[in-house]
Structure formats: structure tokens, C-alpha cells
Design an enzyme around this catalytic site. Structure first.
Site, mmCIF file in Angstrom:
data_model
loop_
_atom_site.group_PDB
_atom_site.id
_atom_site.type_symbol
_atom_site.label_atom_id
_atom_site.label_comp_id
_atom_site.label_asym_id
_atom_site.label_seq_id
_atom_site.Cartn_x
_atom_site.Cartn_y
_atom_site.Cartn_z
ATOM 1 N N THR A 1 43.629 36.788 9.224
ATOM 2 C CA THR A 1 44.110 35.962 8.386
ATOM 3 C C THR A 1 44.383 36.647 6.971
ATOM 4 O O THR A 1 43.636 37.496 6.489
ATOM 5 C CB THR A 1 43.129 34.905 7.939
ATOM 6 O OG1 THR A 1 41.790 35.202 7.301
ATOM 7 C CG2 THR A 1 42.514 34.097 9.160
ATOM 8 N N GLY B 1 33.504 29.114 4.837
ATOM 9 C CA GLY B 1 34.887 28.744 4.738
ATOM 10 C C GLY B 1 35.784 29.119 5.802
ATOM 11 O O GLY B 1 36.654 28.235 6.288
ATOM 12 N N ILE C 1 34.622 29.501 8.822
ATOM 13 C CA ILE C 1 34.384 28.491 9.902
ATOM 14 C C ILE C 1 34.794 27.110 9.813
ATOM 15 O O ILE C 1 35.333 26.462 10.694
ATOM 16 C CB ILE C 1 32.603 28.770 9.915
ATOM 17 C CG1 ILE C 1 32.301 29.935 10.379
ATOM 18 C CG2 ILE C 1 32.073 27.579 11.027
ATOM 19 C CD1 ILE C 1 30.785 30.160 10.331
ATOM 20 N N GLU D 1 35.635 24.999 0.146
ATOM 21 C CA GLU D 1 37.030 24.594 -0.239
ATOM 22 C C GLU D 1 36.727 23.365 -1.308
ATOM 23 O O GLU D 1 36.168 22.337 -0.984
ATOM 24 C CB GLU D 1 37.778 24.171 0.766
ATOM 25 C CG GLU D 1 38.329 25.072 1.676
ATOM 26 C CD GLU D 1 39.282 26.230 1.026
ATOM 27 O OE1 GLU D 1 40.132 25.647 0.334
ATOM 28 O OE2 GLU D 1 39.006 27.431 1.083
#
Length: 299
Positions: A40, A68, A70, A271
Site C-alpha cells: 500500500t 489500522g 487490519i 482511523e
């Protein structure tokens, strides 16, 4: 050489250069396990790779990162049609790895990768927030959320999970409670909350067991509210002790609503989500996950 179903490993870009990780992947490939690897770079990459995994018909999507990562992958998996939804595997590569530690995922990458590929799948719950956001481990609000979101990356890199506690002590001058009302089936509480934990998993913030009785396959979320009457010594003791405390409110609920007169922030596995009203619902058995046989979070 054996023939095994393929898996797709999604690695957080921060860990892409980890030599131990590269060696673990190579060893499993040499042993006959087909492993696709994706890295990513920015938000949204994980969802694209999960969609690719469904097209490739892999059996497992492995989340290589911290809480985060996961959470982002789990949230993308739950959006897939059930018949095309791969199993979730976990490779802990983050700072705190709260969910992986709670699940007793091996910390050694070889063993963790072997479990992620070959472990027995278990049905697990995931939580949905305001119909379009998700968390697999925990939603936290209050002072603890502000601390985890503000802890410097260099401090986390140097000290791991302990960095959250140390940074919290340095910011005690900002300690203040959030006024809110929390409702659920047979439950109603209103007051000033220092810390709110809504757990599918048990720990957050670098090892703090905010929801010590939570299970990820019981169709319930554990709510723990640390009220403002809990002075700092009492609060710190509460985070590490099972003793009864009148300023700690606890309940197990399939859903709950939180309303506040002002904007508050919840941390969904790393998040942030801001708002004045939150509806949090558990989605029972929404995913399958490869976990250890004696995983503490399975009832």
C-alpha cells in the site's frame, strides 16, 4: 512440493523493506504456497487489492501491518459478496499490534505467516459505525483517543506501545471529559466520560485492556466508560485491574447510540471519525479469520 490455495498478502508500505518479511515470504513460496504480494502507498489501496483478491479467487487475504491496516482490509472484505469473500489472515507489523496480541497471533513472522495461510478459519464479528465505517478491534473516545492520534511517529517507532502511555503523561494538562449520552438495549447512561472503549477486541492504545471481557464471536460489543469522577490514580488502576470501580461503567450490547452536544472524535482502530452522533452495531459472523486454536477472543 505441495499444491496449496493461493493467498494475497497486503503489506503496509512502511514495512515493505523488512528483510525478515521478505525472507518469510520467500520460504513459504519455496515450500509451495502461492503468495501474491501487494504494497500500500495511500488510503484506498487496501480496498483495491481486496477487490483484486476476489477476482483472483484467492482463499486468504493477509493483512500485513498494524491495527489500522487490519481494520482497513477487514472493512474492505466485509463489502464483498459472501460467496466471493476470502478469509482474513493477520501478519503483525505495526507499532502496537493490539488486535494481533489479543488474538495471540505469533510475533515471529514465519509462524504468523504460516498461521495466516494454514490456520483453521473461525467466524468473527465486525462492528459497523454509522452504516458506512467499520472496526474489527475497538472504537475509543475521550482523552485516550486524543493521545493516540497525537503521539509522534518517531516516539512510536522508538518505544512501541509504551509511547502512548508516556505521551499521555506528558499531556495531562489537557485532560478533560466529554459530555455524552449512551443508549442501547436495556442500557442508558449520561455523564462526563474521560475514556470510552467499545470493544470487539480487548485492548487498544498500546496494550491497555479497555474491554477485558470482549469476544470476537459472541455477537456483542463490550462498552466500557471511565467517568470523569475517576481521578487519575483510580483510572490508571482501572486499566490494569479487574477490581470493581463505581466510576467504570460496563455493558455488553449488540448495538449502541452515542450522542454529544459538541463534536467528539472516535478512533476506529487508528482511523479518526468526528461527529455528534454515532450508531455502532455489531455484524455477527461477518468474516472468517485464521486464528490460533486457543485464541483468547473466541468464546
Amino acid at each position: 512440493m505441495l499444491t496449496a490455495p493461493a493467498a494475497l498478502l497486503i503489506v503496509n508500505g512502511k514495512s515493505a523493506g523488512d528483510e525478515e518479511l521478505r525472507m518469510a515470504v520467500e520460504r513459504h513460496r519455496e515450500a509451495g504456497y502461492p503468495l501474491h504480494v501487494r504494497v500500500t502507498w495511500e488510503h484506498g489501496d487496501a480496498q483495491r487489492y481486496v477487490e483484486e483478491a476476489a477476482r483472483l479467487r484467492v482463499e486468504t487475504v493477509i493483512a500485513g501491518g498494524g491495527d489500522g491496516t487490519i481494520n482497513e482490509i477487514a472493512g474492505a472484505l466485509v463489502l464483498l459478496p459472501a460467496e466471493h469473500r476470502p478469509c482474513l489472515g493477520i501478519l503483525p507489523l505495526g507499532t502496537a499490534n493490539d488486535f494481533a496480541l489479543s488474538c495471540a497471533i505469533p510475533q515471529g513472522l514465519d509462524k504468523a505467516l504460516a498461521l495466516a495461510i494454514n490456520g483453521k478459519p473461525a467466524d468473527i464479528d465486525i462492528a459497523q459505525v454509522n452504516h458506512d465505517r467499520y472496526f474489527i478491534n475497538m472504537a475509543t473516545g475521550g482523552f485516550g483517543t486524543r493521545i493516540t492520534s497525537e503521539t509522534p511517529a518517531k516516539l512510536k517507532s522508538a518505544l512501541g506501545g509504551a509511547s502512548y502511555f508516556i505521551h499521555g503523561l506528558l499531556r495531562m494538562d489537557t485532560l478533560k471529559a466529554d459530555s455524552c449520552e449512551i443508549k442501547g438495549p436495556g442500557f442508558n447512561w449520561a455523564g462526563e466520560a474521560l475514556v470510552i472503549g467499545i470493544g470487539n477486541g480487548r485492548q487498544a492504545g498500546g496494550g491497555q485492556a479497555l474491554c477485558p471481557d470482549a469476544l470476537i464471536n459472541d455477537g456483542l460489543l463490550q462498552l466500557r466508560v471511565y467517568a470523569s469522577e475517576a481521578l487519575l490514580p483510580i483510572l490508571l488502576n482501572s486499566l490494569t485491574s479487574d477490581e470493581q470501580n463505581p466510576h467504570v461503567i460496563s455493558a455488553s450490547l449488540p448495538w449502541l447510540e452515542i450522542e454529544a452536544p459538541h463534536e467528539v472524535t472516535f478512533n476506529l482502530d487508528g482511523e479518526p471519525l468526528k461527529g455528534k452522533k454515532f450508531l455502532i452495531t455489531v455484524l455477527p459472523a461477518a468474516l472468517t479469520c485464521r486464528l490460533p486454536p486457543l485464541c483468547p477472543l473466541l468464546g
